[in-house]
Motif scaffolding. Structure first.
Motif, PDB file in Angstrom:
ATOM      1  N   ALA A 155      64.844  19.515 -52.262  1.00 58.33           N
ATOM      2  CA  ALA A 155      64.161  20.182 -51.487  1.00 58.33           C
ATOM      3  C   ALA A 155      62.671  19.420 -51.212  1.00 58.33           C
ATOM      4  N   SER A 156      62.289  19.367 -52.688  1.00 59.75           N
ATOM      5  CA  SER A 156      60.957  18.430 -52.245  1.00 59.75           C
ATOM      6  C   SER A 156      61.816  16.864 -52.289  1.00 59.75           C
ATOM      7  N   LEU A 157      62.429  16.675 -52.801  1.00 56.52           N
ATOM      8  CA  LEU A 157      63.256  15.002 -51.613  1.00 56.52           C
ATOM      9  C   LEU A 157      63.613  15.190 -50.048  1.00 56.52           C
ATOM     10  N   THR A 158      63.533  16.039 -49.348  1.00 57.85           N
ATOM     11  CA  THR A 158      64.018  16.238 -47.832  1.00 57.85           C
ATOM     12  C   THR A 158      62.949  17.121 -47.300  1.00 57.85           C
ATOM     13  N   GLU A 159      61.697  17.133 -48.090  1.00 54.69           N
ATOM     14  CA  GLU A 159      60.634  17.829 -47.607  1.00 54.69           C
ATOM     15  C   GLU A 159      59.896  16.476 -47.369  1.00 54.69           C
ATOM     16  N   ALA A 160      59.408  15.510 -48.160  1.00 57.70           N
ATOM     17  CA  ALA A 160      58.677  14.333 -48.510  1.00 57.70           C
ATOM     18  C   ALA A 160      59.138  13.379 -47.415  1.00 57.70           C
ATOM     19  N   LEU A 161      60.730  13.249 -47.109  1.00 58.48           N
ATOM     20  CA  LEU A 161      61.469  12.158 -46.353  1.00 58.48           C
ATOM     21  C   LEU A 161      60.805  12.904 -45.104  1.00 58.48           C
ATOM     22  N   LEU A 162      60.726  14.019 -44.532  1.00 59.25           N
ATOM     23  CA  LEU A 162      60.931  14.295 -43.039  1.00 59.25           C
ATOM     24  C   LEU A 162      59.158  14.295 -42.763  1.00 59.25           C
ATOM     25  N   LYS A 163      58.581  14.449 -43.375  1.00 53.47           N
ATOM     26  CA  LYS A 163      57.362  14.415 -43.683  1.00 53.47           C
ATOM     27  C   LYS A 163      56.552  12.988 -43.110  1.00 53.47           C
ATOM     28  N   ALA A 164      57.373  11.569 -43.848  1.00 54.92           N
ATOM     29  CA  ALA A 164      57.612   9.936 -43.277  1.00 54.92           C
ATOM     30  C   ALA A 164      57.694   9.951 -42.223  1.00 54.92           C
ATOM     31  N   ALA A 180      69.731   8.841 -43.572  1.00 59.99           N
ATOM     32  CA  ALA A 180      68.776   9.359 -44.508  1.00 59.99           C
ATOM     33  C   ALA A 180      68.906  10.181 -45.214  1.00 59.99           C
ATOM     34  N   TYR A 181      68.307  11.368 -44.213  1.00 62.18           N
ATOM     35  CA  TYR A 181      68.315  12.460 -44.225  1.00 62.18           C
ATOM     36  C   TYR A 181      69.037  13.504 -45.228  1.00 62.18           C
ATOM     37  N   ALA A 182      70.724  12.948 -43.973  1.00 63.40           N
ATOM     38  CA  ALA A 182      71.873  13.682 -44.801  1.00 63.40           C
ATOM     39  C   ALA A 182      71.702  13.100 -45.849  1.00 63.40           C
ATOM     40  N   ALA A 183      72.227  11.965 -46.359  1.00 60.40           N
ATOM     41  CA  ALA A 183      72.328  11.477 -47.333  1.00 60.40           C
ATOM     42  C   ALA A 183      71.748  12.190 -49.232  1.00 60.40           C
ATOM     43  N   VAL A 184      70.960  12.199 -48.653  1.00 59.78           N
ATOM     44  CA  VAL A 184      70.116  13.232 -49.662  1.00 59.78           C
ATOM     45  C   VAL A 184      70.927  14.190 -49.787  1.00 59.78           C
ATOM     46  N   ILE A 185      70.856  15.060 -48.848  1.00 62.07           N
ATOM     47  CA  ILE A 185      71.482  16.418 -48.952  1.00 62.07           C
ATOM     48  C   ILE A 185      72.698  16.761 -49.799  1.00 62.07           C
ATOM     49  N   ASP A 186      73.101  15.473 -49.421  1.00 61.68           N
ATOM     50  CA  ASP A 186      74.917  15.150 -49.534  1.00 61.68           C
ATOM     51  C   ASP A 186      75.266  14.309 -51.117  1.00 61.68           C
ATOM     52  N   SER A 187      73.745  13.476 -51.480  1.00 63.69           N
ATOM     53  CA  SER A 187      74.040  13.353 -52.625  1.00 63.69           C
ATOM     54  C   SER A 187      73.311  14.310 -53.834  1.00 63.69           C
ATOM     55  N   TYR A 188      72.900  16.363 -53.298  1.00 57.73           N
ATOM     56  CA  TYR A 188      72.807  16.755 -54.129  1.00 57.73           C
ATOM     57  C   TYR A 188      73.882  17.940 -53.717  1.00 57.73           C
TER      58      TYR A 188
END
Length: 398
Positions: A155-164, A180-188
């Protein structure tokens, strides 16, 4: 749906985690609920009136996914009602797809909408309609060695990515941010399978939803109750985690229990969203009610004996309910699954509620919630339209 019982603890944890939001309905919240009585289970004598079929108790772990666990549990009970063999549906599949859609909404709204892993009951049926469903055995979401959900880092990483992304450093958004956003979610959580085998047959998520689960998401109706809005009409669900801006049917306070009672009596369970921050909600004791006194006005003895047997309850009014909602005493906390009706030794009725915090309380994952608590603290609920009383169906035009 999420609220820590201690607001100051929420702020402290948010600071320590480096997050601006803590995701919804973390299963660890139950450790903060200390209103327990050693004699409660002996002092309450519950007798089942209605107890509808439901699947095993689950544990959402450290994740804000109660909305997905409760509504998927609800759909599993719907499978049983329809005469199907129930399948444990992947709760994280629903959540993963909702996170993808929520991220798109967040960017379209320039960041001016709730993020985090909270959600609403309709998110599950909306994702079912769009993405289908898969068994939990095919997509557990446990992709990096954990045995239970643990979503804070993701959640911390996806929030930071979306804010960027919202800052739009290129001056024009590219389609690559979605990848990129979906890839972060799928990596977890793991990549969603496009095809999978189940009981010797190959399915896609869409064909599995149609052929095995076999429910029609359009048959499910969501309700709320606001005295500030016209009754028996659709209105915006005014809670932060309604990121999709879905409309719900607005009914009177007493209609809520009338609808739930009718559904249960006709064999339909109910998905239920509520506030669980009240001192009179005890997960350990498995009881929730509305006492006649505010907690701060109780004597020490009264506080200690809150759950030592049935107590008289405060009579709830629509004005009280709306005031609690408007001043944030009722917030969008948690979602569970109403599976039956019981009576205590005095004859008072309680709903039998299935939770998703594991079998860690006195009733092995279930609790008994008074009708007054439901009237006062419900934020929304979902039921099959066939479970709605005929007069209310007529009023809302369903």
């Amino acid at each position: 749906m999420y609220k820590f019982q201690s607001k100051s603890l929420f702020i402290a944890l948010a600071f320590l985690l480096g997050m601006t939001t803590i995701s919804a309905q973390d299963g660890l919240v139950n450790s903060l609920k200390v209103n327990a009585s050693a004699k409660s289970v002996e002092s309450f004598k519950f007798t089942d009136v209605i107890n509808l079929a439901n699947t095993s108790i689950k544990n959402q772990g450290s994740s804000g996914t109660c909305w997905s666990y409760s509504t998927n549990s609800y759909l599993e009970s719907e499978m049983i009602r329809l005469g199907k063999q129930p399948v444990e549906l992947s709760q994280v599949f629903s959540a993963r797809n909702a996170y993808v859609e929520k991220g798109k909404n967040y960017v379209r709204m320039h960041g001016a909408v709730t993020l985090g892993d909270g959600g609403e009951l309709h998110d599950v049926t909306n994702m079912f309609r769009k993405y289908g469903a898969v068994p939990q055995s095919v997509y557990s979401g446990l992709n990096y060695g954990t045995t239970k959900n643990k979503f804070a880092e993701m959640a911390s990483l996806t929030e930071a990515l979306l804010k960027a992304v919202v800052k739009n450093p290129n001056g024009e958004l590219t389609p690559n941010w979605e990848k990129a956003y979906a890839a972060v979610i799928d990596s977890y959580l793991g990549e969603v399978p496009q095809n999978f085998d189940y009981k010797g047959k190959n399915y896609t998520p869409q064909t599995f939803a149609k052929e095995v689960v076999g429910i029609n998401p359009d048959e499910y109706i969501e309700f709320a109750s606001y005295s500030t809005e016209p009754y028996y009409a659709k209105t915006m669900m005014m809670v932060p985690d309604n990121w999709s801006f879905d409309l719900v049917y607005n009914v009177k306070m007493n209609d809520m229990t009338t609808i739930i009672d009718n559904a249960l009596k006709n064999g339909y369970t109910v998905a239920w969203a509520t506030d669980v921050s009240e001192k009179s909600f005890s997960w350990k004791n498995g009881v929730a009610y509305i006492p006649t006194k505010k907690f701060e006005d109780m004597t020490t003895e009264e506080k200690e004996n809150m759950f030592n047997g049935p107590k008289q309850e405060l009579e709830v009014t629509e004005e009280m309910r709306q005031k609690a909602f408007d001043n944030y005493q009722t917030t969008d906390d948690h979602a569970m699954h109403i599976v039956g009706l019981a009576k205590d030794q005095t004859g008072k009725e309680y709903y039998i509620v299935k939770n998703s915090w594991g079998a860690t309380n006195d009733y092995k994952g279930y609790l008994y919630v008074s009708k007054n608590f439901v009237k006062y603290k419900t934020t929304s609920f979902m039921v099959n339209k066939s479970g709605i009383p005929a007069d209310i169906s007529k009023k809302i035009g369903v």
